[in-house]
Design a protein around this motif. Structure first.
Motif, short mmCIF file in Angstrom:
data_model
loop_
_atom_site.label_atom_id
_atom_site.label_comp_id
_atom_site.label_asym_id
_atom_site.label_seq_id
_atom_site.Cartn_x
_atom_site.Cartn_y
_atom_site.Cartn_z
N ALA A 169 49.81 65.94 25.90
CA ALA A 169 50.07 65.13 27.16
C ALA A 169 50.16 66.27 28.10
CB ALA A 169 51.01 64.19 27.09
N VAL A 170 49.86 65.65 29.38
CA VAL A 170 49.86 66.51 30.57
C VAL A 170 51.35 66.88 30.97
CG1 VAL A 170 49.26 66.65 33.03
CG2 VAL A 170 47.83 65.55 31.41
N SER A 171 51.75 67.93 31.06
CA SER A 171 53.29 68.25 31.48
C SER A 171 53.19 68.84 32.89
CB SER A 171 53.78 69.10 30.47
OG SER A 171 53.02 70.53 30.58
N GLY A 172 52.06 69.29 33.55
CA GLY A 172 52.07 69.97 34.68
C GLY A 172 50.74 70.28 35.22
N ALA A 215 48.35 64.03 39.47
CA ALA A 215 47.97 63.99 38.20
C ALA A 215 48.73 63.19 37.41
CB ALA A 215 48.19 65.62 37.59
N PRO A 216 48.21 62.67 36.17
CA PRO A 216 48.92 61.46 35.37
C PRO A 216 49.66 62.26 34.45
CG PRO A 216 46.64 61.65 34.59
CD PRO A 216 46.71 62.67 35.69
N ILE A 217 51.22 62.79 34.98
CA ILE A 217 51.93 63.32 33.81
C ILE A 217 52.04 62.30 32.69
CG2 ILE A 217 53.98 64.58 33.51
CD1 ILE A 217 52.22 65.93 35.47
N GLY A 218 52.10 62.93 31.61
CA GLY A 218 52.43 62.21 30.49
C GLY A 218 51.29 61.47 29.59
#
Length: 246
Positions: A53-56, A76-79
């Protein structure tokens, strides 16, 4: 006795062959089932789990635009699993920042989004006497600053067709040789067809419209071998000088 042993061995060999035949018949199904399981795990890992998943966000190319502004605008869709992120939507949002000319967005596995920004570069400064607008090569005004930046032509634009006039001024400025552009202290334009260059030496160049700007620049370079107070290249086939020194 020997016949009984031989019979037992034959039965064992037959049983082994039968097991081998059954195993070979089930092998494709076993492999297929294994592949399905592996594919399912991969899909789950990339699209549904939090492992990837996106973390940064990593941002590069930004010199004048604050990184916080880009990150906030990118949203940005974090998670969210990285594989499911809509990169085009992020790039489109970043491009709405006035000082950003372009943005490219990519995935950086396992969990980062990379944003590469191309900032606008000012080619002229448009002023109305109280503020200074930075304008890039496309004619876009993207930032207002309190003080006049050094090294850029100062464009004084008046009249009702302001956007068109600014675009014409940018076209003219882009057509000037570097040595001549460095001599321009300001550009006056009341309309797209009445552009005048004011040189730091006090000399004026009547340019007219932005049409044939490259040709006008070539004619002007030849014409300026004569010393004069005014050079008129608005009609490049019939250039005129005024106040010529003998």
């Amino acid at each position: 006795m020997s016949q009984s042993v031989d019979l037992a061995r034959a039965q064992q060999r037959f049983a082994r062959r039968q097991r081998l035949v059954r195993w070979r018949s089930w092998l494709p199904w076993a492999i297929g089932g294994g592949l399905v399981v592996v594919a399912g795990l991969i899909v789950w890992l990339f699209y549904f789990s939090s492992v990837l998943a996106v973390s940064g966000v990593r941002i590069s190319g930004a010199d004048t635009v604050p990184l916080a502004t880009i990150e906030q605008t990118a949203a940005a869709p974090i998670g969210t699993p990285l594989a499911k992120v809509d990169l085009r939507s992020i790039a489109d949002r970043v491009r709405t920042i006035p000082a950003v000319a372009d943005a490219q967005v990519t995935r950086a596995w396992p969990n980062k989004i990379v944003i590469v920004v191309t900032e606008r570069v000012a080619v002229v400064v448009v002023t109305d006497g109280s503020r200074y607008e930075l304008v890039d090569a496309t004619g876009a005004s993207y930032r207002t600053v309190p003080d006049r930046p050094a090294g850029l032509p100062d464009a004084k634009v008046t009249g009702v067709r302001r956007d068109v006039t600014i675009h014409s001024v940018v076209t003219v400025s882009a057509a000037l040789p570097d040595t001549l552009r460095a001599q321009v202290s300001s550009i006056s334009a009341a309309s797209p067809d009445s552009i005048t260059l004011n040189l730091s030496s006090g000399v004026k160049v009547v340019w007219g419209s932005s049409d044939d700007s490259e040709r006008k620049a070539g004619v002007l370079s030849v014409l300026m071998k004569r010393q004069a107070k005014v050079y008129d290249v608005s009609a490049p086939d019939l250039p005129v000088t005024k106040g010529e020194k003998r």
